[in-house]
Design a protein around this motif. Structure first.
Motif, PDB file in Angstrom:
ATOM      1  N   LYS A  76       4.623   9.257  -8.626  1.00 56.74           N
ATOM      2  CA  LYS A  76       5.319   9.327  -9.915  1.00 56.74           C
ATOM      3  C   LYS A  76       4.344   9.645 -11.048  1.00 56.74           C
ATOM      4  CE  LYS A  76       8.946   6.130  -8.559  1.00 56.74           C
ATOM      5  NZ  LYS A  76       9.488   4.770  -8.732  1.00 56.74           N
ATOM      6  N   THR A  77       3.188   9.014 -11.011  1.00 52.82           N
ATOM      7  CA  THR A  77       2.168   9.262 -12.034  1.00 52.82           C
ATOM      8  C   THR A  77       1.707  10.710 -11.988  1.00 52.82           C
ATOM      9  OG1 THR A  77       1.431   6.965 -11.951  1.00 52.82           O
ATOM     10  CG2 THR A  77      -0.126   8.566 -12.860  1.00 52.82           C
ATOM     11  N   LEU A  78       1.459  11.212 -10.776  1.00 53.66           N
ATOM     12  CA  LEU A  78       1.010  12.592 -10.625  1.00 53.66           C
ATOM     13  C   LEU A  78       2.093  13.578 -11.065  1.00 53.66           C
ATOM     14  CD1 LEU A  78      -0.843  12.247  -7.200  1.00 53.66           C
ATOM     15  CD2 LEU A  78      -1.904  12.564  -9.454  1.00 53.66           C
ATOM     16  N   SER A  84      -6.956  24.574 -13.793  1.00 52.28           N
ATOM     17  CA  SER A  84      -7.613  24.003 -12.607  1.00 52.28           C
ATOM     18  C   SER A  84      -7.257  22.522 -12.463  1.00 52.28           C
ATOM     19  CB  SER A  84      -9.122  24.201 -12.682  1.00 52.28           C
ATOM     20  OG  SER A  84      -9.661  23.505 -13.778  1.00 52.28           O
ATOM     21  N   GLU A  85      -7.087  21.824 -13.577  1.00 50.91           N
ATOM     22  CA  GLU A  85      -6.707  20.400 -13.507  1.00 50.91           C
ATOM     23  C   GLU A  85      -5.334  20.242 -12.849  1.00 50.91           C
ATOM     24  OE1 GLU A  85      -6.251  16.424 -16.321  1.00 50.91           O
ATOM     25  OE2 GLU A  85      -6.514  18.367 -17.281  1.00 50.91           O
ATOM     26  N   TYR A  86      -4.416  21.130 -13.197  1.00 52.82           N
ATOM     27  CA  TYR A  86      -3.087  21.092 -12.588  1.00 52.82           C
ATOM     28  C   TYR A  86      -3.193  21.277 -11.076  1.00 52.82           C
ATOM     29  CZ  TYR A  86       1.643  22.307 -11.238  1.00 52.82           C
ATOM     30  OH  TYR A  86       2.863  22.341 -10.606  1.00 52.82           O
ATOM     31  N   HIS A  87      -4.012  22.238 -10.639  1.00 57.89           N
ATOM     32  CA  HIS A  87      -4.155  22.502  -9.199  1.00 57.89           C
ATOM     33  C   HIS A  87      -4.802  21.325  -8.473  1.00 57.89           C
ATOM     34  CE1 HIS A  87      -2.501  26.498  -9.292  1.00 57.89           C
ATOM     35  NE2 HIS A  87      -3.247  26.778 -10.356  1.00 57.89           N
ATOM     36  N   GLN A  88      -5.757  20.659  -9.103  1.00 60.23           N
ATOM     37  CA  GLN A  88      -6.371  19.474  -8.504  1.00 60.23           C
ATOM     38  C   GLN A  88      -5.336  18.355  -8.357  1.00 60.23           C
ATOM     39  OE1 GLN A  88      -9.565  18.683 -11.239  1.00 60.23           O
ATOM     40  NE2 GLN A  88     -11.074  19.796 -10.001  1.00 60.23           N
ATOM     41  N   ILE A  89      -4.571  18.151  -9.394  1.00 62.32           N
ATOM     42  CA  ILE A  89      -3.556  17.097  -9.350  1.00 62.32           C
ATOM     43  C   ILE A  89      -2.468  17.453  -8.338  1.00 62.32           C
ATOM     44  CG2 ILE A  89      -1.742  15.943 -10.698  1.00 62.32           C
ATOM     45  CD1 ILE A  89      -3.691  16.089 -13.087  1.00 62.32           C
ATOM     46  N   ALA A  90      -2.091  18.717  -8.276  1.00 61.43           N
ATOM     47  CA  ALA A  90      -1.082  19.153  -7.312  1.00 61.43           C
ATOM     48  C   ALA A  90      -1.572  18.948  -5.881  1.00 61.43           C
ATOM     49  CB  ALA A  90      -0.716  20.615  -7.549  1.00 61.43           C
ATOM     50  N   ASP A  91      -2.848  19.240  -5.630  1.00 57.54           N
ATOM     51  CA  ASP A  91      -3.417  19.004  -4.301  1.00 57.54           C
ATOM     52  C   ASP A  91      -3.356  17.522  -3.944  1.00 57.54           C
ATOM     53  OD1 ASP A  91      -3.934  21.683  -3.888  1.00 57.54           O
ATOM     54  OD2 ASP A  91      -6.070  21.535  -4.420  1.00 57.54           O
ATOM     55  N   ARG A  92      -3.722  16.673  -4.891  1.00 61.18           N
ATOM     56  CA  ARG A  92      -3.668  15.230  -4.667  1.00 61.18           C
ATOM     57  C   ARG A  92      -2.223  14.794  -4.426  1.00 61.18           C
ATOM     58  NH1 ARG A  92      -5.549  10.839  -2.378  1.00 61.18           N
ATOM     59  NH2 ARG A  92      -4.710   8.998  -3.391  1.00 61.18           N
ATOM     60  N   TYR A  93      -1.317  15.333  -5.209  1.00 59.66           N
ATOM     61  CA  TYR A  93       0.097  14.993  -5.063  1.00 59.66           C
ATOM     62  C   TYR A  93       0.584  15.327  -3.651  1.00 59.66           C
ATOM     63  CZ  TYR A  93       5.139  14.991  -5.632  1.00 59.66           C
ATOM     64  OH  TYR A  93       6.474  14.748  -5.468  1.00 59.66           O
ATOM     65  N   HIS A  94       0.253  16.505  -3.144  1.00 61.42           N
ATOM     66  CA  HIS A  94       0.692  16.905  -1.806  1.00 61.42           C
ATOM     67  C   HIS A  94       0.090  16.000  -0.741  1.00 61.42           C
ATOM     68  CE1 HIS A  94       3.006  20.248  -3.188  1.00 61.42           C
ATOM     69  NE2 HIS A  94       1.978  20.761  -3.824  1.00 61.42           N
ATOM     70  N   HIS A  95      -1.152  15.594  -0.929  1.00 61.09           N
ATOM     71  CA  HIS A  95      -1.805  14.678   0.008  1.00 61.09           C
ATOM     72  C   HIS A  95      -1.090  13.312   0.001  1.00 61.09           C
ATOM     73  CE1 HIS A  95      -4.880  12.488   2.183  1.00 61.09           C
ATOM     74  NE2 HIS A  95      -4.898  11.611   1.187  1.00 61.09           N
ATOM     75  N   VAL A  96      -0.830  12.779  -1.190  1.00 62.73           N
ATOM     76  CA  VAL A  96      -0.172  11.482  -1.329  1.00 62.73           C
ATOM     77  C   VAL A  96       1.244  11.543  -0.759  1.00 62.73           C
ATOM     78  CG1 VAL A  96       0.730   9.810  -3.011  1.00 62.73           C
ATOM     79  CG2 VAL A  96      -1.584  10.708  -3.266  1.00 62.73           C
ATOM     80  N   GLN A  97       1.954  12.616  -1.068  1.00 59.28           N
ATOM     81  CA  GLN A  97       3.318  12.766  -0.577  1.00 59.28           C
ATOM     82  C   GLN A  97       3.347  12.847   0.954  1.00 59.28           C
ATOM     83  OE1 GLN A  97       5.422  16.457  -1.461  1.00 59.28           O
ATOM     84  NE2 GLN A  97       7.251  15.248  -1.949  1.00 59.28           N
ATOM     85  N   ALA A  98       2.406  13.566   1.538  1.00 56.20           N
ATOM     86  CA  ALA A  98       2.347  13.677   3.000  1.00 56.20           C
ATOM     87  C   ALA A  98       2.064  12.314   3.636  1.00 56.20           C
ATOM     88  CB  ALA A  98       1.275  14.690   3.406  1.00 56.20           C
ATOM     89  N   GLU A  99       1.156  11.554   3.052  1.00 56.65           N
ATOM     90  CA  GLU A  99       0.854  10.228   3.593  1.00 56.65           C
ATOM     91  C   GLU A  99       2.054   9.299   3.441  1.00 56.65           C
ATOM     92  OE1 GLU A  99      -2.342   6.568   3.265  1.00 56.65           O
ATOM     93  OE2 GLU A  99      -2.793   8.444   2.227  1.00 56.65           O
ATOM     94  N   ASP A 123       0.826  -1.210   0.000  1.00 59.12           N
ATOM     95  CA  ASP A 123       0.000   0.000   0.000  1.00 59.12           C
ATOM     96  C   ASP A 123       0.861   1.262   0.000  1.00 59.12           C
ATOM     97  OD1 ASP A 123       0.788  -0.746   2.605  1.00 59.12           O
ATOM     98  OD2 ASP A 123      -0.922   0.252   3.526  1.00 59.12           O
ATOM     99  N   ILE A 124       1.970   1.245   0.693  1.00 58.91           N
ATOM    100  CA  ILE A 124       2.879   2.398   0.705  1.00 58.91           C
ATOM    101  C   ILE A 124       3.570   2.526  -0.649  1.00 58.91           C
ATOM    102  CG2 ILE A 124       4.952   3.396   1.756  1.00 58.91           C
ATOM    103  CD1 ILE A 124       4.108   2.049   4.383  1.00 58.91           C
ATOM    104  N   ARG A 125       3.947   1.397  -1.227  1.00 53.28           N
ATOM    105  CA  ARG A 125       4.582   1.427  -2.545  1.00 53.28           C
ATOM    106  C   ARG A 125       3.598   1.919  -3.607  1.00 53.28           C
ATOM    107  NH1 ARG A 125       6.934  -4.077  -3.509  1.00 53.28           N
ATOM    108  NH2 ARG A 125       8.208  -3.073  -5.083  1.00 53.28           N
ATOM    109  N   ALA A 126       2.315   1.636  -3.427  1.00 56.07           N
ATOM    110  CA  ALA A 126       1.301   2.154  -4.357  1.00 56.07           C
ATOM    111  C   ALA A 126       1.242   3.679  -4.271  1.00 56.07           C
ATOM    112  CB  ALA A 126      -0.064   1.545  -4.057  1.00 56.07           C
ATOM    113  N   LEU A 127       1.427   4.230  -3.066  1.00 49.70           N
ATOM    114  CA  LEU A 127       1.476   5.687  -2.920  1.00 49.70           C
ATOM    115  C   LEU A 127       2.668   6.259  -3.684  1.00 49.70           C
ATOM    116  CD1 LEU A 127       0.700   6.061   0.899  1.00 49.70           C
ATOM    117  CD2 LEU A 127      -0.803   6.725  -1.007  1.00 49.70           C
TER     118      LEU A 127
END
Length: 181
Positions: free
Chosen positions: A55-57, A69-84, A46-50
């Motif tokens: 990398k995909t993001l 706006s798509e870039y900002h949505q993806i960037a928000d997701r990226y920051h969430h994934v990176q923090a986790e 599960d951590i490796r999937a993050l």
């Protein structure tokens, strides 16, 4: 009953919310299909999937207009994934696997051997390594030292003293039951 292998004849079992029991049987574990290192690393799928999602993001963000706006949505997701990923110690999973394998007596040359090449006792060590890496907050070990030499037994007994503060806090709150005599 604690490992939920056998049911109750009568009565009930009450457990504290959030208990994650890890059980290592005395024998009967057979592993196949991976290297020793990959088998232990599978605990962190599960951590490796993050990490893969990061990398995909990153790739997607590189293709988009930074003002969209798509870039900002993806960037928000990226920051969430990176923090986790960071919170779950994702950058250290390979060193954690190596440390546990070494402690249980696997030389570096063993790490790339297929698990099915090992005897039942060594497969139990692999299963024990995976269990320790999973960090359950209740460890149920049925005669865990049966398959360990003195050096690995001493390492297992000292394991809580040789780990990071994060894991030391985990071991301090872990019930450690060994059914060895």
């Amino acid at each position: 009953m604690l490992a939920e292998i056998e049911g109750l004849d009568y009565g009930s079992v009450n457990a504290t919310k959030g208990i994650r029991a890890g059980y290592l049987p005395q024998d009967g574990i057979t592993l196949s299909g991976r290297t020793v290192f990959a088998e232990c690393l599978s605990v962190f799928d599960d951590i490796r999937a993050l990490e893969e999602e990061q990398k995909t993001l990153e790739h997607r963000m590189g293709e988009l207009d930074h003002e969209s706006s798509e870039y900002h949505q993806i960037a928000d997701r990226y920051h969430h994934v990176q923090a986790e990923f960071t919170a779950r110690d994702g950058y250290n999973i390979e060193s954690r696997v190596g440390s546990v394998l070494a402690g249980l007596g696997f030389g570096r040359d063993d790490w790339q051997r297929r698990v099915e090449e090992f005897s039942g006792g060594w497969q139990m060590r692999i299963a024990l390594a995976k269990l320790l890496l999973e960090e359950p907050n209740l460890l149920l070990l049925d005669e865990p030292t049966n398959h360990l030499d003195l050096e690995a037994r001493n390492w297992l007994e000292s394991y809580p003293r040789n780990i990071s503060e994060r894991l030391r806090a985990y071991f301090a709150t872990t019930g450690f039951f060994s059914m060895s005599r």
